[in-house]
Design a protein around this motif. Structure first.
Motif, PDB file in Angstrom:
ATOM      1  N   ARG A 157     -22.577  -5.032  -5.484  1.00 40.71           N
ATOM      2  CA  ARG A 157     -23.656  -4.050  -5.421  1.00 40.71           C
ATOM      3  C   ARG A 157     -25.030  -4.705  -5.389  1.00 40.71           C
ATOM      4  N   GLY A 158     -25.084  -6.026  -5.568  1.00 42.01           N
ATOM      5  CA  GLY A 158     -26.366  -6.727  -5.531  1.00 42.01           C
ATOM      6  C   GLY A 158     -27.267  -6.384  -6.696  1.00 42.01           C
ATOM      7  N   ARG A 159     -26.687  -6.257  -7.906  1.00 35.74           N
ATOM      8  CA  ARG A 159     -27.448  -5.891  -9.098  1.00 35.74           C
ATOM      9  C   ARG A 159     -27.476  -7.043 -10.103  1.00 35.74           C
ATOM     10  N   ARG A 160     -28.554  -7.116 -10.868  1.00 34.55           N
ATOM     11  CA  ARG A 160     -28.633  -8.114 -11.926  1.00 34.55           C
ATOM     12  C   ARG A 160     -27.654  -7.771 -13.045  1.00 34.55           C
ATOM     13  N   LEU A 161     -27.214  -8.798 -13.766  1.00 37.87           N
ATOM     14  CA  LEU A 161     -26.241  -8.627 -14.842  1.00 37.87           C
ATOM     15  C   LEU A 161     -26.837  -9.083 -16.163  1.00 37.87           C
ATOM     16  N   SER A 162     -26.611  -8.304 -17.214  1.00 37.95           N
ATOM     17  CA  SER A 162     -26.956  -8.712 -18.567  1.00 37.95           C
ATOM     18  C   SER A 162     -25.676  -9.175 -19.245  1.00 37.95           C
ATOM     19  N   LEU A 163     -25.634 -10.439 -19.654  1.00 40.52           N
ATOM     20  CA  LEU A 163     -24.415 -11.037 -20.191  1.00 40.52           C
ATOM     21  C   LEU A 163     -24.589 -11.427 -21.657  1.00 40.52           C
ATOM     22  N   ASP A 164     -23.593 -11.089 -22.455  1.00 44.81           N
ATOM     23  CA  ASP A 164     -23.457 -11.634 -23.801  1.00 44.81           C
ATOM     24  C   ASP A 164     -22.497 -12.810 -23.645  1.00 44.81           C
ATOM     25  N   TYR A 165     -23.009 -14.023 -23.837  1.00 43.58           N
ATOM     26  CA  TYR A 165     -22.287 -15.225 -23.394  1.00 43.58           C
ATOM     27  C   TYR A 165     -22.165 -16.226 -24.533  1.00 43.58           C
ATOM     28  N   ARG A 166     -20.974 -16.840 -24.625  1.00 39.66           N
ATOM     29  CA  ARG A 166     -20.760 -17.913 -25.592  1.00 39.66           C
ATOM     30  C   ARG A 166     -20.648 -19.231 -24.818  1.00 39.66           C
ATOM     31  N   ASP A 167     -21.575 -20.168 -25.067  1.00 43.42           N
ATOM     32  CA  ASP A 167     -21.596 -21.401 -24.288  1.00 43.42           C
ATOM     33  C   ASP A 167     -20.540 -22.380 -24.776  1.00 43.42           C
ATOM     34  N   SER A 168     -20.485 -23.564 -24.140  1.00 42.12           N
ATOM     35  CA  SER A 168     -19.430 -24.543 -24.444  1.00 42.12           C
ATOM     36  C   SER A 168     -19.522 -25.075 -25.871  1.00 42.12           C
ATOM     37  N   ALA A 169     -20.697 -24.971 -26.498  1.00 39.54           N
ATOM     38  CA  ALA A 169     -20.853 -25.419 -27.883  1.00 39.54           C
ATOM     39  C   ALA A 169     -20.517 -24.313 -28.875  1.00 39.54           C
ATOM     40  N   GLN A 173     -25.409 -16.220 -26.786  1.00 41.08           N
ATOM     41  CA  GLN A 173     -26.726 -15.979 -26.207  1.00 41.08           C
ATOM     42  C   GLN A 173     -26.666 -14.797 -25.257  1.00 41.08           C
ATOM     43  N   LEU A 174     -27.815 -14.130 -25.090  1.00 39.10           N
ATOM     44  CA  LEU A 174     -27.949 -13.059 -24.115  1.00 39.10           C
ATOM     45  C   LEU A 174     -28.641 -13.626 -22.887  1.00 39.10           C
ATOM     46  N   ARG A 175     -28.053 -13.394 -21.728  1.00 40.96           N
ATOM     47  CA  ARG A 175     -28.602 -13.923 -20.486  1.00 40.96           C
ATOM     48  C   ARG A 175     -28.652 -12.813 -19.438  1.00 40.96           C
ATOM     49  N   THR A 176     -29.741 -12.772 -18.691  1.00 38.37           N
ATOM     50  CA  THR A 176     -29.833 -11.880 -17.543  1.00 38.37           C
ATOM     51  C   THR A 176     -29.827 -12.748 -16.292  1.00 38.37           C
ATOM     52  N   VAL A 177     -28.881 -12.498 -15.401  1.00 37.59           N
ATOM     53  CA  VAL A 177     -28.681 -13.376 -14.249  1.00 37.59           C
ATOM     54  C   VAL A 177     -28.621 -12.560 -12.963  1.00 37.59           C
ATOM     55  N   THR A 208     -23.287  -5.918 -18.707  1.00 40.20           N
ATOM     56  CA  THR A 208     -23.879  -4.653 -18.276  1.00 40.20           C
ATOM     57  C   THR A 208     -24.478  -4.862 -16.890  1.00 40.20           C
ATOM     58  N   VAL A 209     -24.104  -4.000 -15.955  1.00 39.19           N
ATOM     59  CA  VAL A 209     -24.691  -4.044 -14.616  1.00 39.19           C
ATOM     60  C   VAL A 209     -26.011  -3.290 -14.668  1.00 39.19           C
ATOM     61  N   LEU A 210     -27.108  -3.983 -14.395  1.00 34.07           N
ATOM     62  CA  LEU A 210     -28.441  -3.405 -14.498  1.00 34.07           C
ATOM     63  C   LEU A 210     -28.841  -2.723 -13.186  1.00 34.07           C
ATOM     64  N   PRO A 211     -29.785  -1.815 -13.234  1.00 29.99           N
ATOM     65  CA  PRO A 211     -30.229  -1.154 -11.995  1.00 29.99           C
ATOM     66  C   PRO A 211     -31.089  -2.042 -11.111  1.00 29.99           C
ATOM     67  N   GLN A 212     -31.663  -3.120 -11.680  1.00 29.03           N
ATOM     68  CA  GLN A 212     -32.546  -3.972 -10.897  1.00 29.03           C
ATOM     69  C   GLN A 212     -31.765  -4.752  -9.838  1.00 29.03           C
ATOM     70  N   PRO A 213     -32.291  -4.819  -8.619  1.00 30.07           N
ATOM     71  CA  PRO A 213     -31.613  -5.578  -7.564  1.00 30.07           C
ATOM     72  C   PRO A 213     -31.654  -7.071  -7.844  1.00 30.07           C
ATOM     73  N   ALA A 214     -30.712  -7.782  -7.255  1.00 27.43           N
ATOM     74  CA  ALA A 214     -30.623  -9.238  -7.434  1.00 27.43           C
ATOM     75  C   ALA A 214     -30.565  -9.898  -6.061  1.00 27.43           C
ATOM     76  N   PRO A 215     -31.717  -9.957  -5.366  1.00 31.45           N
ATOM     77  CA  PRO A 215     -31.711 -10.567  -4.029  1.00 31.45           C
ATOM     78  C   PRO A 215     -31.430 -12.058  -4.103  1.00 31.45           C
ATOM     79  N   LEU A 216     -30.748 -12.571  -3.091  1.00 27.85           N
ATOM     80  CA  LEU A 216     -30.457 -13.992  -3.024  1.00 27.85           C
ATOM     81  C   LEU A 216     -31.607 -14.726  -2.343  1.00 27.85           C
ATOM     82  N   PRO A 217     -31.817 -16.004  -2.694  1.00 28.82           N
ATOM     83  CA  PRO A 217     -32.847 -16.789  -2.017  1.00 28.82           C
ATOM     84  C   PRO A 217     -32.557 -16.872  -0.518  1.00 28.82           C
ATOM     85  N   PRO A 218     -33.593 -16.951   0.314  1.00 28.26           N
ATOM     86  CA  PRO A 218     -33.359 -17.068   1.769  1.00 28.26           C
ATOM     87  C   PRO A 218     -32.467 -18.259   2.092  1.00 28.26           C
TER      88      PRO A 218
END
Length: 319
Positions: A157-169, A173-177, A208-218
């Motif tokens: 859908r080309g939407r930004r994602l809000s992630l609750d993420y556990r890193d390798s250590a 952390q909360l990340r928006t990607v 969580t799938v956010l309403p904001q679009p997530a365009p890719l770099p050219p």
């Protein structure tokens, strides 16, 4: 054409019915109803409509009865849905299942077989009999990825994602990607973000799938981005020397499993010298070998291994 039924949904279902019948010599009405998401009565009405339109479909009663299409009839169309196309793009059944596309892949293959006829069916059957693709690595099953279908949906859908993420250590952390693509590497799923960066999907605790679009770099290219990110992982410095002793009956297996970490190894001694990027990297690689290896040095890795082993033992303590 189809006995007065002119809706697009009905037309799509009728064509899907024809292709499913082409793919299978005979199918019971309840199975077709399940595949098409309608009632058995609707399937029988659709069969009557197809017959009235001149398509050679008929029903046979009795224990071995079913709905049949004459073998000589071919529509020449696959009529794949978006989900079926996505399933075909993945190709491998276990990976398609991770994405929630397992049924879509199966139905796409059946439709293609139906359009291609018995020769294609024979080739597919022969191929499945003689070639098996196992995407899981040795010593480890594929990781649980319950949130993968949701992440995949946000990606498409080309939407930004809000992630609750556990890193390798182990830090949370909360990340928006901005999702750019998904990669399955040896049974492990990774999300490639537009930065680009890697997110291990099995470590995502909530999404969580956010309403904001997530365009890719050219000019963004997933294959090129993955290659660069993979190289960073594969060539990262491994400057932590670790010495282990392998059990006599496991020396060859330990060397095979830890081949990428071997350093100055003579190939025969039970004492195996290794190199890792960090203490947790070493623990993650060695803990799965259980009592087949004992860490001799350094003390930091011995202590971390003991802590991890006690945590596992405590998890399974009776009562």
């Amino acid at each position: 054409m189809f006995d007065g039924y002119a809706s697009t949904v009905r037309a799509d279902r009728l064509l899907s019915l024809v292709l499913l019948l082409q793919a299978r010599p005979d199918v019971a009405a309840p199975e077709l109803a399940d595949r098409l998401g309608v009632s058995v009565r609707t399937v029988l009405r659709d069969v009557d409509a197809l017959s009235a339109a001149g398509i050679p479909v008929y029903t046979e009663r009795g224990r071995f009865g079913g709905i049949r299409l004459l073998d000589t009839y071919r529509s020449g169309l696959a009529n794949l849905s978006r989900a079926e196309g996505a399933g075909l793009a993945v190709g491998q059944s276990r990976l398609a299942g991770d994405l929630g596309l397992g049924d879509a892949l199966d139905s796409a293959i059946e439709k293609i077989i139906g359009a291609g006829g018995q020769a294609l069916r024979g080739g597919l059957t022969q191929g499945r009999r003689h070639v098996l693709v196992d995407v899981d690595p040795w010593m480890r099953a594929g990781e649980a990825v319950p949130l993968l279908p949701l992440i995949h949906d946000g990606l498409l859908r080309g939407r930004r994602l809000s992630l609750d993420y556990r890193d390798s250590a182990g830090d949370r952390q909360l990340r928006t990607v901005a999702p750019a693509g998904l990669v399955a590497k040896a049974g492990t799923w990774y999300l490639v973000t537009a930065e680009p960066a890697l997110v291990r999907v099995s470590r995502v605790l909530a999404c969580t799938v956010l309403p904001q679009p997530a365009p890719l770099p050219p000019g963004f290219d997933l294959d090129a981005a993955w290659s660069r990110l993979r190289d960073r992982v594969e060539v990262r410095p491994r400057d932590l020397p670790v010495v282990v002793t392998a059990a006599p009956d496991a020396v060859a297996m330990v060397r095979r499993v830890l081949a990428r970490h071997l350093r100055d190894d003579d190939g025969s001694s039970p004492t195996v010298r290794l190199a890792f990027a960090a203490v947790q990297h070493a623990v993650g690689s060695l803990l799965g070998l259980g009592t087949r290896v004992e860490v001799v040095s350094p003390p930091s890795v011995r202590t971390a291994m003991r802590t991890a082993a006690l945590a596992v033992a405590d998890l399974y303590r009776p009562g």
